[in-house]
Enzyme design. Structure first.
Site, mmCIF file in Angstrom:
data_model
loop_
_atom_site.group_PDB
_atom_site.id
_atom_site.type_symbol
_atom_site.label_atom_id
_atom_site.label_comp_id
_atom_site.label_asym_id
_atom_site.label_seq_id
_atom_site.Cartn_x
_atom_site.Cartn_y
_atom_site.Cartn_z
ATOM 1 N N ARG A 51 -22.478 -29.321 61.972
ATOM 2 C CA ARG A 51 -23.081 -30.642 61.758
ATOM 3 C C ARG A 51 -23.913 -31.063 62.959
ATOM 4 N NH1 ARG A 51 -21.652 -34.702 58.334
ATOM 5 N NH2 ARG A 51 -20.491 -34.017 56.526
ATOM 6 N N ARG A 55 -19.074 -32.505 65.003
ATOM 7 C CA ARG A 55 -17.745 -33.124 64.975
ATOM 8 C C ARG A 55 -16.617 -32.113 64.780
ATOM 9 N NH1 ARG A 55 -17.997 -36.246 59.233
ATOM 10 N NH2 ARG A 55 -19.821 -37.167 60.194
ATOM 11 N N GLU A 157 -24.819 -24.054 44.640
ATOM 12 C CA GLU A 157 -23.399 -24.401 44.616
ATOM 13 C C GLU A 157 -23.285 -25.765 43.960
ATOM 14 O OE1 GLU A 157 -20.630 -23.595 47.825
ATOM 15 O OE2 GLU A 157 -19.999 -25.697 47.746
HETATM 16 N N1 PXP Z 1 -19.058 -26.847 49.724
HETATM 17 C C1 PXP Z 1 -19.766 -27.729 50.473
HETATM 18 C C2 PXP Z 1 -21.233 -27.776 50.308
HETATM 19 C C3 PXP Z 1 -19.138 -28.570 51.410
HETATM 20 O O1 PXP Z 1 -19.857 -29.439 52.135
HETATM 21 C C4 PXP Z 1 -17.744 -28.460 51.581
HETATM 22 C C5 PXP Z 1 -17.070 -29.310 52.614
HETATM 23 O O2 PXP Z 1 -17.539 -28.980 53.866
HETATM 24 C C6 PXP Z 1 -17.051 -27.540 50.791
HETATM 25 C C7 PXP Z 1 -17.724 -26.765 49.854
HETATM 26 C C8 PXP Z 1 -15.571 -27.397 50.889
HETATM 27 O O3 PXP Z 1 -15.035 -28.618 50.462
HETATM 28 P P1 PXP Z 1 -13.511 -28.929 50.711
HETATM 29 O O4 PXP Z 1 -13.307 -28.934 52.193
HETATM 30 O O5 PXP Z 1 -13.322 -30.277 50.089
HETATM 31 O O6 PXP Z 1 -12.736 -27.840 50.037
#
Ligand code: PXP
Length: 251
Positions: A51, A55, A157
């Site tokens: 990021r 963070r 995605e």
């Molecule tokens: N895909 C994307 C684009 C994301 O931003 C995140 C979180 O960083 C994830 C998948 C995974 O999500 P989670 O941590 O809620 O499983």
């Protein structure tokens, strides 16, 4: 395991191992060690989001994750000049572009590819020139899917956050929308991925989507690792995905 089940890759997002490490400012837990445990449990890829405010994942983590885990790295990034230069220099296997707001706790919604098609096509071109596969994180929306294809993505995605938050009829509506968009993405030659907010139950549901090739899961697995250990948490997730894929194949 059936062919349908093994065709789905599991990308494990290790951002929150870094969140825990950074809470004390030391070196542990080391996201690389967590990624290695995920690999032993059956992860196919490691996902990490660098990021703008650093963070959780730090610059040095990306190089170490790429070198030491033996798994392809999926680099999650905002489509900024800084991140574009970083990705082209580090050459992960894939780059997944996401919207990013400083004040959000986690990625809140999909990228508005349709509204920024020219900029995103430029980023996709630069990444592809560096040999990096390009993915866009989008809401399940046909217009965004078509725009992602025009902008040069290899995959999309689909955001599963709304699916995970919904119950009953609302959940059925979300899964129907995801199915429709997965079919459209496949028809346009895009690889279909999904992720965000998934747990064992919702990963099983997501794994039943047509044409699904990859799930990216982080926060729930890091939490489950506190109870089962990372290796076992990933193993259980693989079983949930296999059972969902088999249910989808039987449909
Ligand atoms: N895909 C994307 C684009 C994301 O931003 C995140 C979180 O960083 C994830 C998948 C995974 O999500 P989670 O941590 O809620 O499983």
């Amino acid at each position: 395991m059936s062919a349908a089940a093994t065709a789905i890759r599991l990308g494990v997002n290790v951002d929150h191992a870094a969140t825990l490490r950074n809470a004390r400012g030391g070196r542990r837990p080391d996201p690389v060690e967590v990624a290695l445990a995920a690999a032993r449990g059956g992860a196919d890829r490691i996902t990490a989001h660098l990021r703008e405010d650093r963070r959780h994942i730090q610059d040095a983590d990306i190089a170490r994750l790429k070198e030491k885990t033996g798994l392809p790295l999926n680099f999650e990034m905002a489509p900024t000049d800084e991140m574009l230069a970083f990705a082209c220099a580090h050459k992960p296997k894939s780059a997944m572009m996401v919207p990013e707001k400083r004040e959000e706790l986690t990625t809140e919604g999909g990228l508005d590819v349709a509204g920024h098609e020219e900029r995103l096509a430029f980023c996709a071109g630069k990444l592809r020139d560096s040999g990096i596969e390009v993915s866009f994180f989008i809401d399940p929306d046909e217009a965004q899917t078509e725009s992602a294809s025009r902008a040069g993505a290899d995959s999309v995605e689909f955001h599963t956050g709304p699916l995970c938050a919904a119950e009953g009829k609302a959940r059925e509506k979300e899964i129907a929308l995801l199915r429709k968009c997965a079919a459209r993405a496949h028809q346009m030659g895009l690889e279909v991925h999904a992720g965000h907010g998934l747990d064992f139950e919702t990963a099983r549901l997501a794994a039943s989507l047509p044409h699904l090739r990859e799930l990216n899961i982080g926060h729930f697995l890091i939490g489950a690792a506190l109870i089962f250990g990372m290796e076992e948490a990933v193993r259980r997730m693989r079983r949930a995905i296999a059972s969902g894929a088999e249910a989808g194949a039987a449909r």
